[in-house]
Design a protein around this motif. Sequence first.
Motif, PDB file in Angstrom:
ATOM      1  N   LEU A 140     -59.414 -41.454  -9.253  1.00 41.81           N
ATOM      2  CA  LEU A 140     -60.144 -41.592 -10.376  1.00 41.81           C
ATOM      3  C   LEU A 140     -58.989 -42.429 -11.213  1.00 41.81           C
ATOM      4  N   LEU A 141     -57.884 -42.487 -11.379  1.00 36.47           N
ATOM      5  CA  LEU A 141     -57.537 -43.579 -12.427  1.00 36.47           C
ATOM      6  C   LEU A 141     -58.143 -45.176 -11.917  1.00 36.47           C
ATOM      7  N   GLN A 142     -58.428 -44.895 -10.834  1.00 36.17           N
ATOM      8  CA  GLN A 142     -58.938 -46.822 -10.062  1.00 36.17           C
ATOM      9  C   GLN A 142     -60.067 -46.731 -10.526  1.00 36.17           C
ATOM     10  N   MET A 143     -60.990 -45.720 -10.906  1.00 33.44           N
ATOM     11  CA  MET A 143     -62.343 -45.780 -10.672  1.00 33.44           C
ATOM     12  C   MET A 143     -62.144 -45.923 -12.022  1.00 33.44           C
ATOM     13  N   LEU A 144     -61.719 -45.574 -13.297  1.00 35.67           N
ATOM     14  CA  LEU A 144     -61.871 -45.765 -15.291  1.00 35.67           C
ATOM     15  C   LEU A 144     -61.951 -47.346 -14.907  1.00 35.67           C
ATOM     16  N   SER A 145     -60.285 -47.958 -14.357  1.00 37.72           N
ATOM     17  CA  SER A 145     -59.316 -48.737 -14.653  1.00 37.72           C
ATOM     18  C   SER A 145     -60.849 -49.244 -14.280  1.00 37.72           C
ATOM     19  N   GLU A 146     -61.459 -49.804 -12.520  1.00 33.61           N
ATOM     20  CA  GLU A 146     -62.402 -50.961 -12.044  1.00 33.61           C
ATOM     21  C   GLU A 146     -63.604 -50.837 -13.322  1.00 33.61           C
ATOM     22  N   LEU A 147     -64.030 -49.709 -14.026  1.00 30.51           N
ATOM     23  CA  LEU A 147     -64.746 -49.225 -14.492  1.00 30.51           C
ATOM     24  C   LEU A 147     -65.316 -49.707 -16.054  1.00 30.51           C
ATOM     25  N   GLN A 148     -64.193 -49.380 -16.282  1.00 28.33           N
ATOM     26  CA  GLN A 148     -63.223 -50.000 -17.850  1.00 28.33           C
ATOM     27  C   GLN A 148     -63.766 -49.025 -18.222  1.00 28.33           C
ATOM     28  N   VAL A 149     -64.168 -47.554 -17.959  1.00 34.09           N
ATOM     29  CA  VAL A 149     -64.319 -46.700 -18.994  1.00 34.09           C
ATOM     30  C   VAL A 149     -63.559 -45.903 -19.300  1.00 34.09           C
ATOM     31  N   PRO A 150     -63.066 -45.681 -20.531  1.00 33.86           N
ATOM     32  CA  PRO A 150     -61.960 -44.608 -21.428  1.00 33.86           C
ATOM     33  C   PRO A 150     -63.030 -43.023 -21.655  1.00 33.86           C
ATOM     34  N   VAL A 151     -61.476 -42.338 -20.863  1.00 35.52           N
ATOM     35  CA  VAL A 151     -61.234 -41.229 -21.058  1.00 35.52           C
ATOM     36  C   VAL A 151     -60.156 -40.998 -22.497  1.00 35.52           C
ATOM     37  N   SER A 152     -60.231 -39.242 -22.837  1.00 35.79           N
ATOM     38  CA  SER A 152     -59.256 -39.075 -23.107  1.00 35.79           C
ATOM     39  C   SER A 152     -58.814 -37.846 -22.446  1.00 35.79           C
ATOM     40  N   ALA A 153     -57.538 -36.989 -22.316  1.00 31.81           N
ATOM     41  CA  ALA A 153     -57.029 -36.470 -21.872  1.00 31.81           C
ATOM     42  C   ALA A 153     -56.309 -35.231 -22.775  1.00 31.81           C
ATOM     43  N   PHE A 154     -56.490 -34.279 -22.796  1.00 31.27           N
ATOM     44  CA  PHE A 154     -56.006 -32.498 -23.465  1.00 31.27           C
ATOM     45  C   PHE A 154     -55.313 -31.775 -22.403  1.00 31.27           C
TER      46      PHE A 154
END
Length: 312
Positions: free
Chosen positions: A146-160
């Motif tokens: 998941l970390l790799q995917m978010l980084s490569e695609l440059q997609v922001p998320v917010s964790a609670f």
Amino acid sequence: MRIVRKAYERPWWGGVALGAAALLLISLVSAGCAAGESSASLENAAPGRLSDPARDLAAGTERLRRSEAARLAVARKWGLDRPPLLPPDPPAVKPTPSTPTYLQRSGSDEGGAVPAGLPVVVNQVPTTDRVVFLTIDDGDHKDPELLQMLSELQVPVSAFLTHSEARSDYGYFRQLRRLGMGVNNHTLNHRQLSALPYAEQRREICGQQENLEREIGVRPELFRPPYGDYNLDTLRAAASCGVKVLPLWTEEAFPDRMEYAEAGGRLLPGDIILTHFRGPADWRGTMPDVVRRVLRTATEQGFAVARIEDYL
């Protein structure tokens, strides 16, 4: 009507980026070098040897084409037909949401106007930007892909984060934070807050504020109550430890589907999408599957995924 489900800073690109971001950086550096060379040639060139505007335009177009090709390659690597849409710059002034005038009956509350000075509760961010927000709750399944995917695609998320779920590896969420993602509060133990007295609610919320400050280095202003359940004591307890907004949600994402709050199955500007840190042991899919589902849906409907902390 507030949804209660018992379910289960600028864009963040300053964080570490791989894949497409690296290729994009190379492209931009090349563009800068080319621009510098072109400027120098204009100053030093002999008469009759000035730069050809058509050639320069073609070169610029080629650089843009290569950048888009790099983004497309990364998107396809992650199972997407096209790259996610890029969000606009965050608003210079964040929107000012307001809690609905009438507090829904919950626990011992009879409902009524929310007193001034308490956190606001929102299901949707008040914006006309064509953006939605992906939020991930709890912190149980810590998938490195998941970390790799978010980084490569440059997609922001917010964790609670819930302490009882996240505590086994806060290092995972420090990595998430280093990527520029938001990290926020979801209590110590995921208890139904409206069933608890004020002192217990305060311990659940403020205790997790202290954990996040110690473990992640942030003391969030955003807090999501478990199950979307809260009462007036929840707002008072949250205010006492620095919380400003309680973002709930309008849609929920799973590996195989999206569930919508309203009929019609369409996203709206400012919608907040909920999912959870879960894996194959809990549902038929992975965290990247969930992100894929959200990105396909958002892109098809003309929305970019933005970071909720930039708007609230």
